[in-house]
Design an enzyme around this catalytic site. Structure first.
Site, short mmCIF file in Angstrom:
data_model
loop_
_atom_site.label_atom_id
_atom_site.label_comp_id
_atom_site.label_asym_id
_atom_site.label_seq_id
_atom_site.Cartn_x
_atom_site.Cartn_y
_atom_site.Cartn_z
CD GLU A 179 -2.48 3.58 -6.15
OE1 GLU A 179 -3.53 3.01 -6.52
OE2 GLU A 179 -1.57 2.99 -5.57
CG HIS B 277 -2.57 -0.54 -7.33
ND1 HIS B 277 -3.08 0.29 -6.36
CD2 HIS B 277 -2.63 -1.80 -6.83
CE1 HIS B 277 -3.45 -0.45 -5.32
NE2 HIS B 277 -3.18 -1.72 -5.58
NE ARG C 48 -4.32 -1.16 -0.08
CZ ARG C 48 -4.51 -2.12 -0.96
NH1 ARG C 48 -3.51 -2.47 -1.77
NH2 ARG C 48 -5.65 -2.76 -1.03
#
Length: 367
Positions: A307, A326, A278
């Site tokens: 993000e 990601h 994370r």
């Protein structure tokens, strides 16, 4: 199988009243055809024959997810979902926003299966209040995420993006053989894993196959719960001893900015940081400073504090950072595994058994 090709969000209804009404709210990754196929395989023949499957295809990942009312990481289709849930008994989804408003419109709903590691797109408290069981699918992307983490380690150690860009620009730099320009081998290096869950354990097994020494820091793991060649240490020891530090911890109030200016300074000079867990685990400004100063030799990142990455983010211009958007868990096998795990939860629930991945075990499951 039902046709979901009507648009980014489309619905199909099938079956007669009295059958088992199931809503599949898949998307363009965990697709409805995968969900329905695995569900029909997992159920006994009589239960499969009773299925009344309705499906809606959510726009993710073509349209990014976000916050929807009180839930997070969801597709913004609350109104469309409201139109579908009126008599649904079981729902399977990855990104549908099961807000309190949606749950209140679903009086027959008994089970929500969220095909991800954490059901952040479901108001679990509201579901529990209404007696709705909520399940997730932990471990669905463990193989993919572990392999991606090791890929980032190798790419960072050998500066793959930088040398690729050089060759693509028409250069043939023999000076990259200079000692100071050469990268490191994974074999014989020490890799510290912060977090030792399903992903961290698989990373450790892969690293051992490379003959790397593996250290682990995880307050929830006992020393006798480690594989061969893996050693449990405290975080300070791990940071000081590791050539590579790879993060596999959950983001909690206690772990937010775990990697900060102090912990970065404690890392071995010339070491590498890898984060596929994370973004909030890392203070990105402190990481940029550690790379700029040369204290760290490089980094590999798949997750970020914000993000999408904002323009002007300090690490965007660094040629010593390997970045992916990601995608660590994005493999076709992950989608298939998510569908299989979801189907197993539905089958157990319908059989009156406590389904795997249940996040609100206080809900009674009828026998």
């Amino acid at each position: 199988m039902h046709d979901d090709s009507a648009g980014p969000v489309g619905t199909d209804n099938a079956g007669d009243a009295g059958e088992l009404r199931v809503l599949l709210a898949g998307d363009h990754f965990v697709r409805n055809d995968l969900l329905e196929d695995r569900l029909r395989q997992a159920l006994p023949a009589d239960a499969a024959a009773r299925l009344d499957v309705r499906s809606m295809t959510l726009p993710w990942p073509m349209v990014p997810y976000g916050r929807v009312q009180e839930v997070d990481e969801a597709s913004d289709v609350e109104d469309e979902l409201l139109a579908q849930v009126g008599d649904v008994e079981v729902a399977v989804t990855q990104m549908a926003p099961f807000t309190r408003r949606v749950l209140e419109a679903a009086p027959s709903l008994g089970l929500i299966v969220c095909t991800r590691g954490g059901p952040v797109n479901v108001n679990v408290q509201a579901a529990t209040e209404r007696g709705i069981a909520v399940c997730n699918t932990p471990g669905r992307n463990a193989v993919a995420a572990a392999e991606h983490a090791v890929t980032l380690i190798l790419a960072a150690l050998r500066s793959i993006p930088r040398v690729h860009a050089s060759v693509a620009a028409g250069e043939w730099r023999s000076d990259l053989y200079a000692y100071d320009e050469c990268g490191l081998e994974l074999g014989g290096s020490t890799v510290g894993l912060v977090g030792y869950g399903a992903i961290g354990r698989r990373v450790a097994r892969i690293l051992r196959a490379f003959d790397a020494e593996v250290l682990v820091s995880d307050p929830f793991v006992a020393a006798d719960d480690l594989g061969p060649g893996v050693r449990l240490v405290d975080l300070d020891t791990l940071l000081a001893a590791s050539d590579v530090v790879s993060l596999h911890a959950r983001l909690t109030p206690e772990t937010e900015n775990l990697i900060n200016s102090t912990t970065l300074a404690a890392m071995r000079p010339g070491s590498y940081l890898i984060n596929t867990a994370r973004g909030g685990l890392v203070d990105d400004q402190a990481l940029a400073a550690a790379l700029h100063s040369g204290h760290l030799a490089g980094a590999g990142l798949d997750v970020y504090p914000r993000e999408p990455i904002p323009a002007g983010w300090p690490l965007l211009s660094s040629d010593r950072v390997v970045m992916t958007p990601h995608l660590a868990g994005a493999t076709r096998q992950t989608a298939h595994r998510a569908a299989e795990l979801a189907a197993a939860s539905v089958a157990a629930f319908l059989a009156g058994e406590r389904p795997p991945g249940m996040v609100n075990p206080e809900i009674a499951v009828a026998g």
